[in-house]
Every structure is written in C-alpha cells, then in structure tokens.
Design a protein around this motif. Structure first.
Motif, mmCIF file in Angstrom:
data_model
loop_
_atom_site.group_PDB
_atom_site.id
_atom_site.type_symbol
_atom_site.label_atom_id
_atom_site.label_comp_id
_atom_site.label_asym_id
_atom_site.label_seq_id
_atom_site.Cartn_x
_atom_site.Cartn_y
_atom_site.Cartn_z
ATOM 1 N N UNK A 64 0.838 -1.202 0.000
ATOM 2 C CA UNK A 64 0.000 0.000 0.000
ATOM 3 C C UNK A 64 0.871 1.250 0.000
ATOM 4 N N UNK A 65 1.921 1.247 0.839
ATOM 5 C CA UNK A 65 2.829 2.384 0.910
ATOM 6 C C UNK A 65 3.556 2.589 -0.421
ATOM 7 N N UNK A 72 1.733 9.392 -5.590
ATOM 8 C CA UNK A 72 2.128 10.747 -5.218
ATOM 9 C C UNK A 72 3.166 11.298 -6.183
ATOM 10 N N UNK A 73 4.110 10.450 -6.584
ATOM 11 C CA UNK A 73 5.139 10.859 -7.533
ATOM 12 C C UNK A 73 4.521 11.232 -8.880
ATOM 13 N N UNK A 82 -1.593 14.538 -4.391
ATOM 14 C CA UNK A 82 -2.512 13.405 -4.442
ATOM 15 C C UNK A 82 -3.853 13.774 -3.810
ATOM 16 N N UNK A 83 -3.817 14.549 -2.723
ATOM 17 C CA UNK A 83 -5.064 14.972 -2.072
ATOM 18 C C UNK A 83 -5.933 15.811 -2.995
ATOM 19 N N UNK A 84 -5.299 16.631 -3.828
ATOM 20 C CA UNK A 84 -6.074 17.427 -4.784
ATOM 21 C C UNK A 84 -6.810 16.536 -5.776
ATOM 22 N N UNK A 85 -6.178 15.458 -6.169
ATOM 23 C CA UNK A 85 -6.768 14.576 -7.169
ATOM 24 C C UNK A 85 -7.841 13.652 -6.616
#
Length: 135
Positions: A64-65, A72-73, A82-85
């Motif tokens: 998962x990590x 994220x990359x 990533x939070x925006x997406x």
C-alpha cells in the motif's frame, strides 16, 4: 527438480530456500542467499519463521505504501498533490469559540450556536439576559 516460487526474489526447493533471482536452468548464483533447513538449529528455524511471519504480516501495508508513493510521484509530476486529485480528507471544523459562560461553573461554556443548553434556559427563566452570561 521442482521449484516453488515464494515471491519474485525467493524460491524453495525441497529443504533449501534460495533468495535472489532464480537463474536460467536452476543454477545457483553467488549473490543468492541460501538456507538449508536441515542444517539449521531449532532456534535458527524459529527465528527464520518469526522473520517470515513478520514479513507476511506487513506485506499488504508495504505494498500500500509503495503504491501510494508511486501515485504521489505521478501526481507531483503532473503538478498536483494526491489529495487534490482524490479529494482527500478536509480539515475538521472547529467547534467554535465559547461566547457564554455558566454563572456557577466557569468551566461550562456555550458558543451561542445550536440549541441552548439547559443552564442558559434556566438563567433566562430566572431573569438573566444573554448579556449577563457573556464571557
């Protein structure tokens, strides 16, 4: 000789565990770590089992990590977080700043939002005003 795959980097044959890439023609390589289970003591076998159990238990979280880091990359490369997406968790709303204080118990307060607490209703019924309860 039959080989059973444990993962991309390990395999097992009879009583031998081989770590590393299985070479063509099942030949052993110098960089591979070998374990002959028959030559190991009981304590060594238990230690190995403990390591294997721990690795199995953490496998899903490690995957998962890894996936999260890759995502994220990729998002960063495209100019996003990533939070925006994915619409990550929004900040939790504060409960507000207390505006009124209980006349007898200064630790009991009310923000002035929502239903009036019983102590505010009682104070108003006894002739006090909200201005009397202001902090």
């Amino acid at each position: 000789m039959q080989y059973e795959t444990l993962s991309n980097h390990s395999w097992i044959s009879a009583n031998n565990i081989q770590f590393g890439h299985r070479p063509q023609g099942h030949q052993q390589t110098e960089d591979a770590m070998k374990f002959n289970l028959d030559d190991m003591s009981l304590d060594e076998l238990r230690a190995l089992r403990k390591q294997v159990d721990r690795t199995i238990d953490t496998y899903k979280e490690r995957q998962r990590q890894k996936a999260l880091a890759e995502l994220e990359e990729k998002a960063k490369a495209m100019g996003f977080t990533l939070n925006e997406l994915i619409g990550g968790k929004k900040a939790r709303r504060s409960s507000g700043i207390p505006k009124y204080r209980h006349p007898d118990d200064p630790m009991t307060t009310w923000t002035g939002r929502g239903r009036r607490p019983d102590w505010v209703k009682e104070a108003l019924a006894n002739g006090k005003s909200l201005d009397d309860l202001l902090i």
